[in-house]
Design a protein around this motif. Structure first.
Motif, short mmCIF file in Angstrom:
data_model
loop_
_atom_site.label_atom_id
_atom_site.label_comp_id
_atom_site.label_asym_id
_atom_site.label_seq_id
_atom_site.Cartn_x
_atom_site.Cartn_y
_atom_site.Cartn_z
N ASP A 20 0.84 -1.20 0.00
CA ASP A 20 0.00 0.00 0.00
C ASP A 20 0.87 1.25 0.00
O ASP A 20 0.59 2.23 -0.71
CB ASP A 20 -0.91 -0.01 1.23
CG ASP A 20 -2.12 0.90 1.06
OD1 ASP A 20 -2.33 1.40 -0.06
OD2 ASP A 20 -2.85 1.12 2.03
N SER A 23 2.48 1.68 -3.50
CA SER A 23 1.54 2.10 -4.53
C SER A 23 1.16 3.58 -4.40
O SER A 23 0.74 4.21 -5.37
CB SER A 23 0.28 1.24 -4.48
OG SER A 23 -0.39 1.42 -3.24
N ASN A 24 1.31 4.14 -3.20
CA ASN A 24 0.95 5.54 -2.96
C ASN A 24 2.16 6.46 -2.88
O ASN A 24 2.07 7.57 -2.35
CB ASN A 24 0.15 5.68 -1.66
CG ASN A 24 -1.29 5.23 -1.81
OD1 ASN A 24 -2.12 5.96 -2.34
ND2 ASN A 24 -1.56 4.02 -1.35
N THR A 27 1.33 9.80 -4.25
CA THR A 27 0.05 10.40 -3.87
C THR A 27 0.30 11.60 -2.96
O THR A 27 0.89 11.46 -1.90
CB THR A 27 -0.82 9.38 -3.12
OG1 THR A 27 -1.05 8.24 -3.96
CG2 THR A 27 -2.16 10.00 -2.73
N TYR A 30 -0.05 11.73 1.15
CA TYR A 30 -0.12 10.38 1.71
C TYR A 30 0.88 10.23 2.84
O TYR A 30 2.04 10.65 2.73
CB TYR A 30 0.17 9.34 0.63
CG TYR A 30 0.11 7.91 1.13
CD1 TYR A 30 -1.10 7.26 1.31
CD2 TYR A 30 1.28 7.24 1.44
CE1 TYR A 30 -1.15 5.96 1.78
CE2 TYR A 30 1.25 5.93 1.90
CZ TYR A 30 0.03 5.30 2.08
OH TYR A 30 -0.01 4.01 2.54
N THR A 191 -5.43 9.13 6.97
CA THR A 191 -4.70 9.82 5.90
C THR A 191 -5.56 10.92 5.30
O THR A 191 -5.10 12.05 5.08
CB THR A 191 -4.29 8.82 4.81
OG1 THR A 191 -3.42 7.84 5.37
CG2 THR A 191 -3.57 9.53 3.67
#
Length: 698
Positions: A20, A23-24, A27, A30, A191
């Protein structure tokens, strides 16, 4: 078997968290997740492992530093953006098209007229530049008010955004609390909540603390609860068009428990604070300084023009509204002045020499008092001219084709509050205005104020933060003197005596001094007073409140008849020593033009305005100082914005370095948890093989 299966489950959860995070990695906002493991025990013996909780890699100290820096950066950004708009309205101080350059060109144009007083093009050029300068000051004043309107609009938008953010943050608090209660994964909601908190921090300074049940409590910098036990509600209604002394509404915050208080008392930074400071402090200060400059520029041009006369002299002179009765206005003069009636050739046909003695006077040797001034003056003029006073304006009108001029005695000029007779009444003003332009009006405590008892004005006091302290309504007292009015204003029960005191100076100006450090700010909410016969209010007569004083800047214009006919521009001086039958006014006389050209260099008394203490200086010097101040404040605002932005960038970078995703670290963790998963799987396989062997043996 149980120990191995718990390790397998823990490794699976850790791998899920790592995946996780990876993958972020790109972002925005995040925050990296961390799965906390703990040892399982049974009867004192090790029984495997479990993931106790999944949390965010949040550092509360770094978060607080970032939030505080973000709030201050937003505050300084708002102030710089809007003040830069104000500064740009004045133009380049060193350029030819800037406002302050236009002021210099006005006086230079009048100097050119002194060389050739009969030149029509030069007269037109001087008048054009004069009108352009005052038009520009009016435009700048309106733009400053437009900036205040913009700030007010943005405050309302910011309040609406804050309400929306608080509602979302409180909604996520419920989700996080539910997940925490069942040992669930609340990291996703946390988050999202963290991003919302960052947005809220740009609007106002906040303090964030973690709740034991999950989620956060949010308070302002001074402790007002915004979220954590329900969402607070902010309220604000725009004040509408910002003109003159329009007062802005309060920003209220109602805590979840129902306590309602001023938001401005609870915040020290953020976009809302910056907008309020610009709207209520910096923009008004610029407007007040501009108005003080323009008012004195007009006053000094009028001083010179009132000492001059056109050739031939005008058939009548009508003054401006002095905001007093004739008895009050004519009392208190000293020195000598002359009202002369001249024919088309400039020869004096009749004259009235007035000698003032404060509360009395003589006109051509005939004794008079303020109540009989007009009648005695008309008698001494012998029908050659008449004097009248209507609606606060003095008018001198010659009969037939003659003209009228006023000149002070060279050795003992008339004077009241620093102005000569013609100048005080504005009989030959070059610049006209639709409201009182100066407040050193020469009134004394014994002067009648002219207001009707019972009429009211409402004053507002605000604190340093901009929050309202008190609104007070003061009534005009039964006593009819200025001293009675000042006493009523200073009354501790029905006046402002609990917040400060009004004082009447020797020149008639009324000033307010507040108690405490810092002093409260005084503004006028409403004024229902009307003076008889002038029609002005208490606020307009004495300049009470910064808004009234600032509004002067857009009220000046060139006198209409002079603008339409440049030949009426007064460039000559009346020669009171001219022999009988010889002209006292000459077409080629340029002494008056020189006086107009020197008006910018004459020392005059500026009143405190916009943080400036005022004092004696010239219009040109005051303009130069204001130019430097506007530019300096704009540069300082830019520097503060850059500094605050740099601090925020550094704080955010440090927070990101701690809370953000590092691919190298995550890949190492992935390898570690893969190996742990494989080890647990092999242990399970070994246990299975052992059980199979044992079962086979049996």
């Amino acid at each position: 078997m149980n120990t191995a299966s718990s390790g397998l489950a823990a490794a699976q959860t850790q791998l899920k968290v790592v995946s996780d995070n990876v993958s972020n990695v790109n972002t925005p906002g995040y925050v990296r997740k961390i799965a906390e493991q703990r040892t399982l025990t049974s009867l004192g013996m090790g029984a495997g492992v479990e993931v106790a909780r999944i949390r965010l890699a949040t550092d509360r100290f770094l978060q607080a530093a970032s939030l505080n820096a973000g709030a201050e950066s937003a505050r300084m950004g708002a102030r710089h953006e809007l003040y830069d708009r104000i500064q740009s309205q004045f133009g380049d101080p060193g350029g030819d098209a800037g406002f302050f350059s236009q002021i210099d060109k006005v006086f230079a144009a009048f100097a050119a007229n002194a060389e050739d007083p009969t030149s029509s093009p030069r007269r037109q050029d001087a008048l054009f530049r004069t009108q352009a300068a005052f038009d520009e000051s009016g435009r700048i004043a309106q733009q400053i008010q437009a900036v205040r309107e913009d700030a007010d609009s943005r405050i309302q938008s910011a309040v609406e955004r804050a309400n929306g953010l608080l509602g979302q943050i409180e909604g996520l608090n419920l989700e996080i609390a539910r997940a925490t209660a069942v040992d669930g994964d609340a990291s996703g909601a946390e988050t999202a909540q963290s991003a919302l908190i960052g947005q809220l921090a740009t609007l106002m300074d906040i303090r964030v603390s973690v709740r034991p049940v999950g989620g956060v409590s949010i308070r302002t910098g001074t402790g007002t609860l915004l979220a954590g036990q329900g969402a607070a509600t902010l309220e604000y209604n725009r004040a509408g068009t910002v003109t003159g002394e329009t007062a802005f509404n309060e920003i209220w915050v109602t805590e979840p428990g129902g306590q309602k208080r001023s938001l401005l008392d609870s915040i020290t930074s953020g976009e809302i604070k910056g907008l309020v400071e610009l709207r209520d402090v910096e923009a008004p200060a610029a407007a007040e300084r501009l108005a003080e400059l323009v008012a004195h520029m007009a006053d000094e041009l009028n001083r010179a023009h009132n000492a001059n006369s056109a050739v031939p002299a005008p058939t009548s002179l009508t003054g401006r509204n002095v905001g007093q009765s004739i008895e009050s206005a004519v009392a208190g003069f000293s020195g000598q002045t002359t009202v002369a009636v001249t024919n088309a050739s400039g020869v004096i046909q009749a004259r009235a020499d007035i000698v003032f003695f404060g509360a009395s006077m003589t006109i051509n040797g005939a004794a008079a008092v303020p109540a009989t001034f007009l009648s005695v003056l008309n008698t001494q003029l012998g029908g050659a001219a008449t004097a009248s006073f209507v609606d606060g304006r003095l008018t001198l009108a010659a009969t037939g084709a003659n003209g009228v001029a006023v000149a002070d005695d060279a050795a003992a000029p008339s004077d009241k509050a620093g102005r000569g007779f013609s100048h005080y009444f504005g009989l030959n003003d070059l610049i006209s205005t639709d409201r009182p332009a100066f407040y050193d009006n020469g009134l004394s405590p014994a002067s009648p104020h002219g207001f009707t008892p019972g009429e009211t004005l409402t004053l507002r006091f605000t604190g340093q933060s901009g929050s309202r302290l008190r609104d007070l309504q003061v009534a005009v007292p039964a006593g009819g003197t200025v001293g009675d009015l000042v006493t009523a204003l200073n009354d501790t029960a029905t006046g402002v005596g609990r917040f400060g005191t009004f004082a009447l100076a020797a020149n008639g100006s009324l000033s307010f001094t507040g108690y405490g450090n810092p002093e409260p700010t005084l503004s006028v909410l409403e004024d229902r007073t009307t003076q008889v016969p002038s029609g002005v209010s208490v606020t307009e007569l004495f300049g009470i409140g910064d808004g009234v004083r600032a509004s002067r800047a857009d009220g000046f214009s060139l006198r209409v008849d002079i603008r339409q006919s440049p030949s009426k521009l007064a460039l000559a001086r009346l020669n009171l020593s001219a022999a009988a039958g010889t002209p006292a006014l000459s077409v080629g006389d340029g002494r008056g033009a020189l006086a107009l050209a020197d008006a910018g260099e004459r020392a005059t008394n500026f009143q405190p305005a916009g943080g400036s203490s005022g004092g004696s200086t010239s219009v040109s010097r005051y303009a130069a100082e204001l130019s430097g101040e506007i530019g300096g404040k704009a540069a300082a605002a830019k520097t503060r914005m850059a500094t605050a932005g740099a601090l925020y960038t550094e704080a955010a970078a440090r927070q990101t370095a701690h809370e953000g995703v590092n691919l190298d670290e995550e890949l190492v963790l992935m390898t570690t948890y893969q190996q742990a998963f494989n080890a647990s799987a092999r242990l399970i396989q070994a246990a299975k093989d052992m059980y199979d062997t044992l079962m086979g043996m049996i």
